[in-house]
Write a protein that holds these residues in place. Structure first.
Motif, PDB file in Angstrom:
ATOM      1  N   HIS A 108       2.046   3.984  -1.822  1.00 41.07           N
ATOM      2  CA  HIS A 108       0.632   3.882  -1.939  1.00 41.07           C
ATOM      3  C   HIS A 108      -0.132   3.516  -0.866  1.00 41.07           C
ATOM      4  O   HIS A 108      -1.466   3.917  -0.620  1.00 41.07           O
ATOM      5  N   SER A 141      -6.664  -0.390  -1.374  1.00 40.35           N
ATOM      6  CA  SER A 141      -5.853   0.344  -2.666  1.00 40.35           C
ATOM      7  C   SER A 141      -5.565  -0.812  -3.592  1.00 40.35           C
ATOM      8  O   SER A 141      -4.773  -1.481  -3.256  1.00 40.35           O
ATOM      9  N   ARG A 142      -6.079  -0.525  -4.781  1.00 34.82           N
ATOM     10  CA  ARG A 142      -5.771  -1.188  -5.803  1.00 34.82           C
ATOM     11  C   ARG A 142      -4.297  -1.134  -6.264  1.00 34.82           C
ATOM     12  O   ARG A 142      -3.816  -2.165  -6.766  1.00 34.82           O
ATOM     13  N   LYS A 143      -3.510  -0.180  -6.325  1.00 31.24           N
ATOM     14  CA  LYS A 143      -2.486   0.094  -6.606  1.00 31.24           C
ATOM     15  C   LYS A 143      -1.456  -0.687  -5.434  1.00 31.24           C
ATOM     16  O   LYS A 143      -0.367  -1.173  -6.082  1.00 31.24           O
ATOM     17  N   LEU A 144      -1.575  -0.551  -4.144  1.00 33.34           N
ATOM     18  CA  LEU A 144      -0.937  -1.182  -3.082  1.00 33.34           C
ATOM     19  C   LEU A 144      -0.974  -2.853  -3.505  1.00 33.34           C
ATOM     20  O   LEU A 144      -0.284  -3.623  -3.257  1.00 33.34           O
ATOM     21  N   ASN A 145      -2.126  -3.110  -3.795  1.00 24.92           N
ATOM     22  CA  ASN A 145      -2.586  -4.663  -4.025  1.00 24.92           C
ATOM     23  C   ASN A 145      -1.766  -5.165  -5.225  1.00 24.92           C
ATOM     24  O   ASN A 145      -1.154  -6.157  -5.242  1.00 24.92           O
ATOM     25  N   HIS A 146      -1.758  -4.269  -6.323  1.00 24.13           N
ATOM     26  CA  HIS A 146      -0.832  -4.443  -7.371  1.00 24.13           C
ATOM     27  C   HIS A 146       0.492  -4.763  -7.328  1.00 24.13           C
ATOM     28  O   HIS A 146       1.241  -5.638  -7.555  1.00 24.13           O
ATOM     29  N   ALA A 147       1.063  -3.715  -6.334  1.00 20.52           N
ATOM     30  CA  ALA A 147       2.332  -3.871  -5.934  1.00 20.52           C
ATOM     31  C   ALA A 147       2.940  -5.099  -5.266  1.00 20.52           C
ATOM     32  O   ALA A 147       3.844  -5.535  -5.656  1.00 20.52           O
TER      33      ALA A 147
END
Length: 102
Positions: free
Chosen positions: A3, A42-48
């Motif tokens: 991401h 990046s919300r996906k990177l934050n979630h990861a």
């Protein structure tokens, strides 16, 4: 790490942390200094990083988390600190090409 779009995009650790949405956003006015949750990046990177921090909290990083709470931080802020710590380790590993030495 897919991401992030490649670690070469980031000049330094701070820009990577900011892109991941972990760094707090300053909302200051005059003498008053406040920080709030960043909604950019990046919300996906934050979630990861959030999921990685939650897993670490159960196994490896419980002492670090409790140390932050004893320093007077809230549980949310202590979790953000753990996310940032995880992101720092990931950034260093990707930059140097080394494997994790846990």
């Amino acid at each position: 790490m897919a991401h992030s779009g490649g670690i070469e995009r980031f000049a330094n650790l701070d820009s990577f942390i900011q892109y991941a949405g972990i760094a707090p956003r300053e909302k200051s006015s005059g003498k008053l200094k406040r920080h709030s949750k960043s909604k950019t990046g990046s919300r996906k990177l934050n979630h990861a990083f959030y999921m990685a921090a939650m897993v670490q909290l159960r196994w490896k990083a419980k002492e670090y988390f409790e140390k932050k709470i004893k320093e007077g931080k809230t549980k949310k802020h202590a979790l953000k600190c753990l996310m940032k710590r995880t992101a720092c380790i990931a950034y260093g590993m990707l930059k140097s090409g080394e494997e994790y030495r846990g």
